[in-house]
Design a protein around this motif. Sequence first.
Motif, PDB file in Angstrom:
ATOM      1  N   ALA B  93       0.837  -1.204   0.000  1.00 34.62           N
ATOM      2  CA  ALA B  93       0.000   0.000   0.000  1.00 34.62           C
ATOM      3  C   ALA B  93       0.871   1.254   0.000  1.00 34.62           C
ATOM      4  O   ALA B  93       0.561   2.241  -0.681  1.00 34.62           O
ATOM      5  CB  ALA B  93      -0.930  -0.017   1.216  1.00 34.62           C
ATOM      6  N   LEU B  94       1.992   1.200   0.757  1.00 36.67           N
ATOM      7  CA  LEU B  94       2.914   2.345   0.770  1.00 36.67           C
ATOM      8  C   LEU B  94       3.577   2.525  -0.599  1.00 36.67           C
ATOM      9  O   LEU B  94       3.850   3.654  -1.027  1.00 36.67           O
ATOM     10  CB  LEU B  94       3.982   2.154   1.852  1.00 36.67           C
ATOM     11  CG  LEU B  94       3.495   2.278   3.297  1.00 36.67           C
ATOM     12  CD1 LEU B  94       4.616   1.918   4.276  1.00 36.67           C
ATOM     13  CD2 LEU B  94       2.996   3.694   3.576  1.00 36.67           C
ATOM     14  N   HIS B  97       1.208   4.359  -2.672  1.00 37.12           N
ATOM     15  CA  HIS B  97       1.240   5.762  -2.238  1.00 37.12           C
ATOM     16  C   HIS B  97       2.447   6.473  -2.861  1.00 37.12           C
ATOM     17  O   HIS B  97       2.332   7.604  -3.349  1.00 37.12           O
ATOM     18  CB  HIS B  97       1.307   5.829  -0.709  1.00 37.12           C
ATOM     19  CG  HIS B  97       1.272   7.217  -0.161  1.00 37.12           C
ATOM     20  ND1 HIS B  97       2.406   7.993  -0.051  1.00 37.12           N
ATOM     21  CD2 HIS B  97       0.245   7.983   0.275  1.00 37.12           C
ATOM     22  CE1 HIS B  97       2.071   9.174   0.440  1.00 37.12           C
ATOM     23  NE2 HIS B  97       0.767   9.194   0.645  1.00 37.12           N
ATOM     24  N   GLN B 100       1.868   7.158  -6.504  1.00 37.18           N
ATOM     25  CA  GLN B 100       0.897   8.241  -6.709  1.00 37.18           C
ATOM     26  C   GLN B 100       1.503   9.606  -6.447  1.00 37.18           C
ATOM     27  O   GLN B 100       1.029  10.617  -6.966  1.00 37.18           O
ATOM     28  CB  GLN B 100      -0.308   8.031  -5.769  1.00 37.18           C
ATOM     29  CG  GLN B 100      -1.198   6.877  -6.176  1.00 37.18           C
ATOM     30  CD  GLN B 100      -2.240   6.554  -5.110  1.00 37.18           C
ATOM     31  OE1 GLN B 100      -1.980   6.688  -3.914  1.00 37.18           O
ATOM     32  NE2 GLN B 100      -3.407   6.115  -5.543  1.00 37.18           N
ATOM     33  N   THR B 101       2.559   9.638  -5.605  1.00 44.27           N
ATOM     34  CA  THR B 101       3.157  10.921  -5.257  1.00 44.27           C
ATOM     35  C   THR B 101       4.537  11.094  -5.907  1.00 44.27           C
ATOM     36  O   THR B 101       5.332  11.931  -5.473  1.00 44.27           O
ATOM     37  CB  THR B 101       3.284  11.061  -3.727  1.00 44.27           C
ATOM     38  OG1 THR B 101       3.896   9.858  -3.216  1.00 44.27           O
ATOM     39  CG2 THR B 101       1.917  11.215  -3.077  1.00 44.27           C
ATOM     40  N   LYS B 103       7.282   9.329  -5.904  1.00 40.17           N
ATOM     41  CA  LYS B 103       8.504   9.066  -5.121  1.00 40.17           C
ATOM     42  C   LYS B 103       9.079   7.738  -5.589  1.00 40.17           C
ATOM     43  O   LYS B 103       8.745   6.684  -5.056  1.00 40.17           O
ATOM     44  CB  LYS B 103       8.175   9.029  -3.628  1.00 40.17           C
ATOM     45  CG  LYS B 103       7.668  10.369  -3.091  1.00 40.17           C
ATOM     46  CD  LYS B 103       7.670  10.372  -1.568  1.00 40.17           C
ATOM     47  CE  LYS B 103       7.098  11.659  -1.011  1.00 40.17           C
ATOM     48  NZ  LYS B 103       5.619  11.663  -0.950  1.00 40.17           N
ATOM     49  N   SER B 192       3.063   9.168 -11.260  1.00 40.83           N
ATOM     50  CA  SER B 192       1.704   9.441 -10.790  1.00 40.83           C
ATOM     51  C   SER B 192       0.682   9.364 -11.923  1.00 40.83           C
ATOM     52  O   SER B 192      -0.503   9.149 -11.676  1.00 40.83           O
ATOM     53  CB  SER B 192       1.647  10.815 -10.116  1.00 40.83           C
ATOM     54  OG  SER B 192       2.065  11.807 -11.039  1.00 40.83           O
ATOM     55  N   TYR B 195       0.547   4.096 -13.054  1.00 32.84           N
ATOM     56  CA  TYR B 195       1.069   3.093 -12.114  1.00 32.84           C
ATOM     57  C   TYR B 195       0.110   1.905 -12.056  1.00 32.84           C
ATOM     58  O   TYR B 195       0.082   1.168 -11.071  1.00 32.84           O
ATOM     59  CB  TYR B 195       1.253   3.720 -10.713  1.00 32.84           C
ATOM     60  CG  TYR B 195      -0.015   4.291 -10.123  1.00 32.84           C
ATOM     61  CD1 TYR B 195      -0.429   5.579 -10.440  1.00 32.84           C
ATOM     62  CD2 TYR B 195      -0.811   3.526  -9.283  1.00 32.84           C
ATOM     63  CE1 TYR B 195      -1.614   6.093  -9.930  1.00 32.84           C
ATOM     64  CE2 TYR B 195      -1.994   4.032  -8.764  1.00 32.84           C
ATOM     65  CZ  TYR B 195      -2.382   5.320  -9.095  1.00 32.84           C
ATOM     66  OH  TYR B 195      -3.554   5.819  -8.599  1.00 32.84           O
TER      67      TYR B 195
END
Lengths: 112, 222
Positions: B93-94, B97, B100-101, B103, B192, B195
């Motif tokens: 899940a991270l 995240h 999406q951002t 990173k 972003s 993905y």
Amino acid sequence: MKGHHITSRTTLLKVFVALVALTALTALTAQIDIGVFNIPLALAIAGSKALLVVLFFMALKYDKPVNALFFALGVLFVVVFLTFTLFDTAFRGDLGNVGKETIHSTEEGAEE
Amino acid sequence: MANTSAAEQAAKERALAHLKHYFVSSDQQFDAAKMGMWLFLVTEVLLFSGMFVAYAVYRVWYPEVFAVASTELNPWLGGLNTVVLLGSSLTVALAIHAAQTDKRRALVVNLFVTVLLAAAFMVVKYFEYTHKFHLGIFPGEYFAYEEMGQRIVPIFFSIYYVMTGIHGVHVLVGMGVLTWLALRAMRGHFHSGYYTPVELAGLYWHLVDIIWIFLFPLLYLI
């Protein structure tokens, strides 16, 4: 992408902590014998954990409703599969409770 | 001036390189892929439901035998594996995240940590299986554990081996997919704006976790 829900890392961490806590809870409650409620309790805890994973980790809470509909239908058919199978298998032995005399006398009654 | 607009154009094309011509937009492609993944997950749920029904039928028939046979399983190892899989769900899940951002580093690290946790799960499973083989607890007709002689005990372990075995195969498949995605993420394939593969693999991985969430109390904690 625009419009995609981004679940915050704090939310994800909180869900993880809740999942580990529920795992500890199910391990603890398994030590106590509460008779017929043993299985429903274990399933209720597992179901809550699964719901947390589905809603937050899989983000179904923020997703298009059609995906939730598909998943709910899948779960519904599992419930149908399980309960209707158990309607048969769980009650097979009960047929032995029918007294032979009862059937016999009914048959005789029918002949007369 | 012409150079900058050409560069901008190239950047725009790269951002949309994943978009198939038969989709109107990136969002539509993403939603279609995700809907397909949920349908696949439903078939996975139904695949496992057959085994859960077999389990339920035999547990209702022979509750005492299940209670005795499950004492052979180590709840500490099962609990450890539960926490390991929950942790791997968190890292996946991270990873999403991070994607999406934008990173990239966090995305790659989280995907590799997920694979490592999955490997840890399989190592624990390996020790559990070999311990049982050592005792003579084999599936089906090869069952040769003298201390549990009841007729139905081998059925419990057959169910155990089939359920945890097919679940384990899913973990191995997930490890392969997640490794492949981590390598692609290193090469910057995901951002972003695109993905989808990470999102879909994440959904699959969470489902594998959910199956284990039910297997743990049903097999180890009777």
